[in-house]
Design a protein around this motif. Structure first.
Motif: not given
Lengths: 477, 89
Positions: B72, B78, B83
């Protein structure tokens, strides 16, 4: 004038390898936290290189052999380029001009029609997108969320020839295909969970005329949905043509809640995937040695298993149902080890057992009733300990508790009454309680006899041996 | 060369000036390929790979991948472990 339907199917099956197609990440992604099952390779990070999973290739070859394909001694991978965030690399590694296998066929189990297999190839799966919206409709989403846990899971794509002339044939094919991959042990073929996915091409044309414009259908998540979607689409196209309209070449999605196909995309430019050979992988050479080792390891396939089940004494139709799911066939064979009468075992599985399983929403392998217990139950019927009717009751308790049949029979006091004097007593009671019935039987109403048998059975709570009851009744009346 | 089409496939927005510039580059490249196309390859098998070895294969073994925070960490946006990307039309 009548219309003819032409259908072809493209089926994707997730392969049951432990790790992904080109990296060591696990294929066990269902229910996992998003993005916890990824590595530089499946994320397409710069500098990473894919390495082919040997088992995935073997599984694809197994499928190609089982589907009577020509196995190509040489094949290679391509990059299929498209811009969509479910693919972190912006391309999918797949095959193109030279697949693992081609020109195969499969024979449908009921109609015995032979369906051509155009090709089987290996490719990687994409990630999953979530479109969070209040309405749940993708067009209302302002952004998307991506989970790459599934990206890179191995798939085989099996493309059929457009050989189906009805939706039911297409369904029959898909069920047989699922059974084949299950028997091969290469995929679990679960449509609901997405380990088996199916797209269809459908067109209709007037009899005697050339082929119609084909529509691609997506999003059918069960066998029923496939058949329903195809039926809907065939009807829609015929209606359209009859009313003077024209079928558009497009992709339509099946909406299960609305029970119709919906055109989601408007007119779209022709897909342009700009395929080119994957430079990060070298070619695949399938030599005789690899092929022989796979051929020597081929399990029994559904077609043969059906024949074998028939030779064990069960009907062709029963044998077919038993093989639709590999697990049912496995259960059957295991139970037969404990009770040799295959036909009785089959009748029980296809009758009460599948009924209970459907009600409980369970698969046979998850049932509490084990094959040896089913065998034991049938032994108790055969040796006269319980009647067939009581056995149904015992089975129902077995299904709920998983207890042994002997224990249930003992606990519930269900042992069959075979003692003649005991039954005679009940028969006499029944006869004196039903003088009218006795009278009309004597006047020639023969079917009253069964009523009286029923009364005796009722009085003994189904425990009397019906043959003994009949015998005694005949003598007394 | 339809640069606009290629840009669309890659989800790129180009200004008219950029399109013209790209078109020049593309055309130069295409000219080069024309030169290659003029060679008679009638009896030559296509060379997809210069190395004719079997592709290396790995045993089907699970290996640990990246930690989620690292995954991430390289994404621009995110949300809840996912994502986050613009909606693709």
């Amino acid at each position: 004038m009548g219309y003819e339907t032409v259908i072809g199917l493209e089926v994707h099956c997730q392969l049951l390898t432990d790790s992904k197609l080109f990296c060591g990440c696990s294929t066990d992604y269902i229910g996992k936290e998003p993005n916890t099952n990824v590595c530089p390779v499946c994320l397409g990070l710069p500098g990473s290189l894919p390495v082919l999973n040997k088992k995935a290739l073997e599984f694809a070859l197994k499928a190609a052999i089982a589907l009577n394909c020509e196995i190509l001694p040489y094949s290679h991978f391509y990059r299929k380029n498209y811009f969509y965030p479910d693919l972190p690399k912006a391309y999918q590694i797949t095959q193109y001009d030279i697949p693992v296998g081609r020109h195969g066929w499969i024979e449908l189990p009921y109609s015995h029609k032979r369906i051509g297999i155009t090709r089987i190839h290996l490719e990687e799966d994409a990630g999953k997108l979530v479109h969070p919206t209040k309405t749940g409709r993708i067009e209302h989403a302002t952004y998307s969320l991506v989970d790459y846990n599934r990206a890179g899971v191995p798939l085989i794509e099996i493309v059929s020839e457009p050989d189906f002339s009805s939706p039911s044939e297409a369904r029959e094919y898909l069920m047989e295909l699922r059974s084949i991959v299950q028997h091969l042990g290469i995929s679990d073929g679960n449509m609901e969970l997405g380990s088996m996915r199916c797209d269809a091409n459908v067109s209709v044309h007037r009899e005697g005329e050339g082929l119609g414009v084909k529509v691609e259908l997506k999003n059918m998540n069960s066998f029923k949905a496939l058949e329903r979607a195809l039926n809907y689409e065939v009807e829609r196209q015929i209606k359209l043509i009859k009313s003077g309209g024209r079928v558009e070449q497009e992709t339509r999605h099946w909406s299960e809640p609305e029970k119709k196909t919906i055109s989601l995309r408007g007119k779209e430019e022709a897909q342009d995937y700009r395929y080119f050979p994957e430079p990060d992988l070298l070619p695949i050479y399938v030599d005789e040695e690899i092929l022989e080792s796979i051929k020597s390891d081929m399990p029994e396939l559904p077609a043969n298993r059906r024949k074998r089940f028939v030779s064990m004494g069960i009907g062709e139709k029963e044998a077919s149902i038993m093989v639709i799911e590999k697990s049912i066939g496995d259960y059957f064979e295991e139970a037969v080890k404990y009770f040799g009468d295959a036909k009785s075992i089959a009748n029980w599985i296809l009758g009460d057992f599948l009924g209970e399983l459907n009600r409980a929403g369970l698969e046979i392998q998850d049932s509490r009733v084990k094959p040896h217990q089913l065998g034991r139950l049938l032994t108790l019927i055969k040796d006269g300990t319980i009647s067939g009717k009581i056995a149904k009751k015992v089975f129902s308790i077995m299904f709920d508790t998983g207890d042994d049949p002997d224990e249930i029979v003992k606990r519930e006091g269900l042992v069959q009454i075979v003692d003649r004097s005991e039954i005679e007593k009940v028969v006499e009671e029944v006869l004196s309680a039903n003088p009218d019935a006795v009278e009309s039987y004597r006047k020639g109403k023969a079917n009253i006899f069964n009523f009286l048998v029923g009364q005796v059975m009722k009085a003994t709570k189904g425990k009397a041996n019906p043959n003994v009851v009949r015998d005694i009744l005949q003598k007394k009346i | 060369m339809d640069v606009r089409h290629i840009a669309k496939l890659s989800n790129l927005e180009l200004t008219e000036d950029e399109l013209r510039e790209m078109e020049e580059h593309f055309n130069a490249i295409m000219e080069y390929f024309k030169k290659l196309s003029s060679v008679d390859t009638e009896r030559v098998e296509p060379t997809f790979y210069v190395i004719k070895h079997q592709t290396p294969m790995r045993e089907d073994r699970v290996e640990k991948g990246l930690e989620r925070e690292d995954v991430l960490g390289i994404a621009p946006h995110t949300e809840g472990g996912y994502i986050r990307v613009p909606r693709i039309r």
